[in-house]
Design a protein around this motif. Structure first.
Motif, PDB file in Angstrom:
ATOM      1  N   VAL A 142       1.193  -0.653 -10.248  1.00 47.66           N
ATOM      2  CA  VAL A 142       0.409  -0.099  -9.004  1.00 47.66           C
ATOM      3  C   VAL A 142       0.964  -1.043  -7.722  1.00 47.66           C
ATOM      4  CG1 VAL A 142      -2.013  -0.413  -8.273  1.00 47.66           C
ATOM      5  CG2 VAL A 142      -1.587  -0.078 -10.582  1.00 47.66           C
ATOM      6  N   GLY A 143       1.256  -0.318  -6.662  1.00 49.45           N
ATOM      7  CA  GLY A 143       1.698  -0.940  -5.444  1.00 49.45           C
ATOM      8  C   GLY A 143       3.077  -0.926  -5.617  1.00 49.45           C
ATOM      9  N   THR A 144       3.704   0.203  -5.696  1.00 46.97           N
ATOM     10  CA  THR A 144       5.096   0.249  -6.298  1.00 46.97           C
ATOM     11  C   THR A 144       6.168  -0.040  -5.129  1.00 46.97           C
ATOM     12  OG1 THR A 144       6.819   1.623  -7.517  1.00 46.97           O
ATOM     13  CG2 THR A 144       5.727   2.677  -5.661  1.00 46.97           C
ATOM     14  N   LEU A 176     -10.708  -7.066  -7.283  1.00 51.59           N
ATOM     15  CA  LEU A 176     -11.391  -6.033  -7.084  1.00 51.59           C
ATOM     16  C   LEU A 176     -10.944  -4.831  -8.182  1.00 51.59           C
ATOM     17  CD1 LEU A 176     -11.307  -5.166  -3.269  1.00 51.59           C
ATOM     18  CD2 LEU A 176     -13.180  -5.337  -4.793  1.00 51.59           C
ATOM     19  N   LEU A 177      -9.690  -4.891  -8.426  1.00 54.38           N
ATOM     20  CA  LEU A 177      -9.357  -3.838  -9.369  1.00 54.38           C
ATOM     21  C   LEU A 177      -9.215  -4.280 -10.844  1.00 54.38           C
ATOM     22  CD1 LEU A 177      -6.013  -2.498  -7.088  1.00 54.38           C
ATOM     23  CD2 LEU A 177      -8.357  -1.609  -7.467  1.00 54.38           C
ATOM     24  N   ALA A 178      -9.469  -5.597 -11.112  1.00 59.45           N
ATOM     25  CA  ALA A 178      -9.247  -5.799 -12.592  1.00 59.45           C
ATOM     26  C   ALA A 178     -10.096  -5.061 -13.699  1.00 59.45           C
ATOM     27  CB  ALA A 178      -9.939  -7.215 -12.904  1.00 59.45           C
ATOM     28  N   LEU A 195       2.363   3.745  -8.305  1.00 57.96           N
ATOM     29  CA  LEU A 195       1.553   4.438  -7.221  1.00 57.96           C
ATOM     30  C   LEU A 195       1.535   3.492  -5.969  1.00 57.96           C
ATOM     31  CD1 LEU A 195      -1.519   4.868  -9.647  1.00 57.96           C
ATOM     32  CD2 LEU A 195      -0.014   6.696  -8.828  1.00 57.96           C
ATOM     33  N   ASP A 196       1.350   4.174  -4.745  1.00 60.82           N
ATOM     34  CA  ASP A 196       1.296   3.321  -3.795  1.00 60.82           C
ATOM     35  C   ASP A 196       0.335   3.914  -2.625  1.00 60.82           C
ATOM     36  OD1 ASP A 196       3.453   0.615  -2.781  1.00 60.82           O
ATOM     37  OD2 ASP A 196       1.842   1.708  -1.452  1.00 60.82           O
ATOM     38  N   ILE A 197      -0.462   3.260  -1.825  1.00 60.20           N
ATOM     39  CA  ILE A 197      -1.324   3.987  -0.863  1.00 60.20           C
ATOM     40  C   ILE A 197      -0.676   4.423   0.308  1.00 60.20           C
ATOM     41  CG2 ILE A 197      -3.570   2.788  -1.814  1.00 60.20           C
ATOM     42  CD1 ILE A 197      -3.317   0.744   0.365  1.00 60.20           C
ATOM     43  N   ASP A 198       0.628   3.521   0.396  1.00 62.21           N
ATOM     44  CA  ASP A 198       1.399   3.706   1.685  1.00 62.21           C
ATOM     45  C   ASP A 198       2.318   5.068   1.391  1.00 62.21           C
ATOM     46  OD1 ASP A 198       3.306   4.051   3.715  1.00 62.21           O
ATOM     47  OD2 ASP A 198       3.776   1.719   3.651  1.00 62.21           O
ATOM     48  N   PRO A 199       1.966   6.040   1.841  1.00 60.24           N
ATOM     49  CA  PRO A 199       2.757   7.310   1.724  1.00 60.24           C
ATOM     50  C   PRO A 199       4.148   7.307   2.086  1.00 60.24           C
ATOM     51  CG  PRO A 199       1.474   7.867   3.486  1.00 60.24           C
ATOM     52  CD  PRO A 199       1.064   6.439   3.139  1.00 60.24           C
ATOM     53  N   LEU A 200       4.530   6.168   3.060  1.00 62.12           N
ATOM     54  CA  LEU A 200       6.066   6.085   3.506  1.00 62.12           C
ATOM     55  C   LEU A 200       7.079   5.505   2.174  1.00 62.12           C
ATOM     56  CD1 LEU A 200       5.789   4.515   6.968  1.00 62.12           C
ATOM     57  CD2 LEU A 200       6.179   6.865   6.191  1.00 62.12           C
ATOM     58  N   THR A 201       6.345   4.725   1.306  1.00 63.15           N
ATOM     59  CA  THR A 201       7.219   4.315   0.212  1.00 63.15           C
ATOM     60  C   THR A 201       7.596   5.139  -0.981  1.00 63.15           C
ATOM     61  OG1 THR A 201       5.131   3.749  -0.905  1.00 63.15           O
ATOM     62  CG2 THR A 201       5.706   2.059   0.293  1.00 63.15           C
ATOM     63  N   ILE A 202       6.802   6.394  -0.870  1.00 60.03           N
ATOM     64  CA  ILE A 202       7.110   7.462  -1.941  1.00 60.03           C
ATOM     65  C   ILE A 202       8.351   7.919  -2.015  1.00 60.03           C
ATOM     66  CG2 ILE A 202       6.170   9.223  -3.363  1.00 60.03           C
ATOM     67  CD1 ILE A 202       4.290   6.610  -3.364  1.00 60.03           C
TER      68      ILE A 202
HETATM   69  N1  SAM Z   1       6.065  -3.348  -6.542  1.00 57.39           N
HETATM   70  C1  SAM Z   1       7.024  -3.843  -5.385  1.00 57.39           C
HETATM   71  C2  SAM Z   1       7.366  -5.245  -5.876  1.00 57.39           C
HETATM   72  O1  SAM Z   1       6.976  -5.855  -6.920  1.00 57.39           O
HETATM   73  O2  SAM Z   1       8.369  -5.819  -5.087  1.00 57.39           O
HETATM   74  C3  SAM Z   1       6.370  -3.812  -4.132  1.00 57.39           C
HETATM   75  C4  SAM Z   1       5.340  -4.767  -4.013  1.00 57.39           C
HETATM   76  S1  SAM Z   1       4.485  -5.159  -2.525  1.00 57.39           S
HETATM   77  C5  SAM Z   1       3.960  -6.822  -2.506  1.00 57.39           C
HETATM   78  C6  SAM Z   1       2.840  -4.478  -2.527  1.00 57.39           C
HETATM   79  C7  SAM Z   1       2.898  -2.649  -2.501  1.00 57.39           C
HETATM   80  O3  SAM Z   1       1.405  -2.447  -2.613  1.00 57.39           O
HETATM   81  C8  SAM Z   1       3.002  -2.353  -0.931  1.00 57.39           C
HETATM   82  O4  SAM Z   1       3.903  -1.246  -1.134  1.00 57.39           O
HETATM   83  C9  SAM Z   1       1.480  -1.696  -0.386  1.00 57.39           C
HETATM   84  O5  SAM Z   1       1.671  -0.619   0.173  1.00 57.39           O
HETATM   85  C10 SAM Z   1       1.021  -1.353  -1.757  1.00 57.39           C
HETATM   86  N2  SAM Z   1      -0.552  -1.408  -1.906  1.00 57.39           N
HETATM   87  C11 SAM Z   1      -1.356  -2.102  -1.176  1.00 57.39           C
HETATM   88  N3  SAM Z   1      -2.612  -2.154  -1.604  1.00 57.39           N
HETATM   89  C12 SAM Z   1      -2.616  -1.110  -2.467  1.00 57.39           C
HETATM   90  C13 SAM Z   1      -3.433  -0.456  -3.274  1.00 57.39           C
HETATM   91  N4  SAM Z   1      -4.927  -0.883  -3.293  1.00 57.39           N
HETATM   92  N5  SAM Z   1      -3.341   0.418  -4.367  1.00 57.39           N
HETATM   93  C14 SAM Z   1      -1.896   0.663  -4.598  1.00 57.39           C
HETATM   94  N6  SAM Z   1      -0.698  -0.016  -3.716  1.00 57.39           N
HETATM   95  C15 SAM Z   1      -1.194  -0.619  -2.914  1.00 57.39           C
END
Ligand code: SAM
Length: 270
Positions: free
Chosen positions: A132-134, A215-217, A154-161
């Motif tokens: 989560v937050g890839t 929040l997500l736990a 998964l990532d909420i930022d579409p630019l990362t995909i």
């Molecule tokens: N997983 C990578 C790493 O470990 O290096 C990137 C981690 S980076 C600190 C956090 C990522 O989480 C960002 O790309 C951000 O867009 C994404 N993010 C933030 N809030 C999120 C959410 N609620 N659900 C999914 N992704 C989220």
């Protein structure tokens, strides 16, 4: 180039960062106990942030300098490496190539490194992993290279995909072993059935931040099979208790904590 040097760190001056942005900073960086705020012109700043110093610095090719200073990062059985240093990966290590600078997750941040190490300590053979937050995809790709049956990032930022997908291709992860989608847990989003039946995974890793883990736990508990390992990082030491309390509330056990400087990685079992 005009740089305003403000004593302190992002953490100690958390409440002042907005003031810098509002004053017109074009970028903020933290280095050696200083916040460096980049400005186009010298300005009168609000009293709360007036204790810094203006410096005119020679322009530099920051990207070239950053790239020249990069070293491979060893994290357990994996070495995260930029493409041009692939030859430096030691025999026996699993190389994970990430082109730096495009999305968070080059391996150089303590949180990423600790998360790759924690994945590398597991037997991931055939396991279904949720990241989560890839960001750059680094953790999902590490899981796939370590033998996971499938990894979903998964990532909420579409630019990362597209960046994560490209990194998976660079690492020759077979199609289907690492999948990347815009989204998150807790958004009512259906996760692909082939990634995990009923949205339940064997391992869940998330490098986010403490408040979000809190929040997500409950979602982590829903998406992890009983006994499955949870790996959480992105947590400042000062916020560890928030995460501990959330894990306790959601019935996670076997909690372990690892610290690296101001950052913490927590593992637990569903
Ligand atoms: N997983 C990578 C790493 O470990 O290096 C990137 C981690 S980076 C600190 C956090 C990522 O989480 C960002 O790309 C951000 O867009 C994404 N993010 C933030 N809030 C999120 C959410 N609620 N659900 C999914 N992704 C989220």
């Amino acid at each position: 180039m005009l740089v305003y040097h403000l004593p302190g760190t992002f953490e100690t001056r958390e409440n002042h960062l907005d003031l810098l942005w509002e004053a017109g900073a074009t970028g903020l960086e933290e280095r050696a106990g200083l916040i460096r705020a980049y400005f186009d012109e010298r300005l009168d700043l609000p009293t709360d942030i007036a204790d810094g110093e203006w410096r005119a610095e020679a322009d530099q090719d920051w990207l070239a300098q950053f790239k020249a200073n990069l070293r491979p990062v060893r994290a357990g059985r994996v070495t995260v490496v930029p493409p041009w240093l692939l030859h430096e990966v030691e025999p026996g290590q699993v190389p994970l190539v990430i082109e730096p600078g495009m999305a968070f997750g080059t391996g150089h941040h303590a949180t990423t490194r600790m998360a790759v190490e924690a994945l590398s300590a597991l037997d991931l053979g055939g396991q279904r992993v949720l990241d989560v937050g890839t960001g750059s995809g680094v953790l999902a790709i590490a899981a796939a290279l370590l033998g996971a049956g499938s990894a979903l990032g998964l990532d909420i930022d579409p630019l990362t995909i597209p960046i994560a997908r490209e990194n998976a291709e660079i690492n020759r992860v077979p199609p289907g072993r690492a999948t990347f989608l815009e989204g998150s847990v807790g958004l009512g989003q259906e996760l692909p059935e082939d990634a995990a039946p009923d949205g339940v995974f064997d391992v869940l890793v998330a490098n986010l931040y403490a408040e979000l883990h809190d929040l997500l736990a409950g979602e982590y508990a829903l998406h992890l099979r009983p006994g499955g390992p949870l790996i959480l990082t992105g947590i400042l030491t000062s916020k560890l208790d928030l995460v501990r309390t959330a894990l306790d509330r959601e019935g996670f056990g076997d909690v372990t904590v690892r610290e690296d400087g101001e950052w913490v990685l927590v593992t637990a079992r569903a």
